[in-house]
Enzyme design. Sequence first.
Site, short mmCIF file in Angstrom:
data_model
loop_
_atom_site.label_atom_id
_atom_site.label_comp_id
_atom_site.label_asym_id
_atom_site.label_seq_id
_atom_site.Cartn_x
_atom_site.Cartn_y
_atom_site.Cartn_z
N ASN A 328 10.18 9.46 -18.01
CA ASN A 328 10.06 10.35 -16.85
C ASN A 328 11.42 10.64 -16.22
O ASN A 328 11.72 11.78 -15.84
CB ASN A 328 9.15 9.71 -15.80
CG ASN A 328 7.67 9.87 -16.13
OD1 ASN A 328 7.31 10.62 -17.03
ND2 ASN A 328 6.83 9.16 -15.42
N SER A 351 13.91 -1.44 -11.45
CA SER A 351 12.60 -1.76 -10.88
C SER A 351 12.76 -2.11 -9.41
O SER A 351 13.69 -2.83 -9.02
CB SER A 351 11.98 -2.95 -11.62
OG SER A 351 10.81 -3.40 -10.94
N LYS A 419 -6.00 5.94 0.85
CA LYS A 419 -6.71 4.73 0.42
C LYS A 419 -6.26 3.49 1.20
O LYS A 419 -6.88 2.43 1.08
CB LYS A 419 -6.51 4.53 -1.08
CG LYS A 419 -7.20 5.62 -1.91
CD LYS A 419 -6.91 5.48 -3.39
CE LYS A 419 -7.67 6.54 -4.18
NZ LYS A 419 -7.30 7.91 -3.83
N LYS A 431 -1.08 -0.82 -0.20
CA LYS A 431 -0.38 0.28 0.47
C LYS A 431 -0.46 0.13 1.99
O LYS A 431 0.47 0.51 2.71
CB LYS A 431 -0.96 1.63 0.04
CG LYS A 431 -0.71 1.99 -1.42
CD LYS A 431 0.77 2.11 -1.75
CE LYS A 431 1.34 3.44 -1.29
NZ LYS A 431 2.73 3.63 -1.76
#
Length: 619
Positions: A328, A351, A419, A431
């Site tokens: 990506n 990361s 969510k 989240k």
Amino acid sequence: MRKKVMVTLLAVVDAILINLGFLLAFYIRFEGDLTGSFASQYLPIYLENAITLTLIKLGLFYLFGMYKNLWKYASIEELLQIVTCSFAANAGVVTYMMMTQQALPRGIYILIFILDTVLIGGVRLSYRITRGFREDLKHHGIEGLFKNKAKKRIMIIGAGQAGAMIIKELKRRDSLYSKPVAIIDDNDAKLGAKIHGVPVMGDRYHIKKVVDSEKIDEIIIAIPSAYKKEIREIVEECSKTKCKLKIVPGIYEFIEGQVSIKEIRDVEIEDLLGREPVKVDLEEISCYLTEKVVLVTGGGGSIGSELCRQIVGFHPRKLLIVDIYENNAYDIQNELVRKYPDLDLEVLIASVRDKRRLEEIFTLHSPEVVFHAAAHKHVPLMEASPQEAIKNNIFGTKNVAECAHEYGAKRFVLISTDKAVNPTNIMGATKRVAEMIIQSMNLVSKTEFVAVRFGNVLGSNGSVIPLFKKQIAEGGPVTVTDPEVTRYFMTIPEAVQLVIQAGSMAKGGEIFVLDMGEPVRIMDLAKNLIRLSGFEPEVDMPIEIVGLRPGEKLYEELLMDEEGLESTKHDKIFVGKPVFTDLRLLHRELDILTELLWNEPDAIKEYMVKMVPTYKKTS
């Protein structure tokens, strides 16, 4: 060079035809007797002035633009131009003859005008016919020339300029094998009128009737200035037929205002769900992005890559893309380097879980604005691997946020999700903890920490629409979890525009909530997509109900009750007040969570319920 040769060749052919026209006019006028007394009286006058008369006509042809047209697309408009040019040229000839006190019979001038139109127009239109013959030969072979290929019967919706241009181009291009036969327009004043010979046969509520009566094969929506709501209503009427649907792109997509057959595309589900273009305050956004070092984590993903595309439009001093997935990252790097060769771009494979690697990046580049889009987002996968959701979404966010604080970033924008509100799955719960991290850190840092919360984005990796398209392409069935399940949808560019705008409003600690419009039933979404693909739901394409997946809700929410909701100066952005600000308590809970990461998934989820009281685990 080639154009000059073509113009010269046409002028030579015209010169021959002009003189041939004069001779034929004399022949017709004097009934074939060119040696008789009457003919011999006038024929020498023509012969003496032949060169001058030819040059007059060629000059007027040039002035009237006869040599600027692309005659391979010759149509009725070009024929009318030939008539006009022939009239002007012969008027020039008459004027010259009168000024030089020379006379020819009036019948000669009339005949020459007619013959010029026939001969010169015939040559040009024959060029188009011959060219079409060559194209058929090239594309279809000898056999194709003898096959009477049926033309698709086309309905055009929209009797404006775009519709007129589409009709004209369809008529020009024989190789498209398309015949416009009907126009639909809501303007009653246009009913019964014709555009390039095609009649306006009714308004949108007559679409089905006209399709049946005219045996329409394909519908083209040619209203580039229409609002999305209007397009949705028109498509709903079109969906009552089995015609293939195409659409002319929105007016903002045109270059130099030209409509082209190449621009017409299939109607996509985004045309039905997308809303009106977002208005952003460019000056306000520029203030915090222009000439700044901007870092985007997860910069190769659906949201992250669009963030990068839009950020470069505000001319940052440097753009840093951080992503763990090299493919990506490589794709967005190539795209940006190609489109913006002067952009100072750095793509870093890293990361967000690796704090030391992040510290290296922040030490070396000192980003001033951070957009944190890196996250695990697939609900069922995270239910099976809650440790990974926690490592990435919670501790990854903590690592990036702490680096932003420690290395003096001015602004930190977390990409959150609906969510996170009263979560029923581990992904949503993680989240929500990420939001808690940035809200609590905002009180102890000079960095302005904010979150932006929104629902599903159309066409993102793993979203429902690509799945439905794949299922339809494979012949079905299309799988829906529950007939009543609803979701909020927004296009990726719209979501990112609002994220960037919300970032400009940040004062610290806010959770910005984007106006997602009305929720959409996934069942309706599936049926619309099936129809747009040319099938009838439950007739040509089955729909299978498979049940809610682990952690899924029937309905999504955008705000918790205790957060409240306040409007902002942007009509699509709202702000919720901070509800968690205890950083010490959060650190203690995160330390315990770290120790639990090696335990069973159920134990981890149980502790997440303690951290996020609104989390109602379902498995």
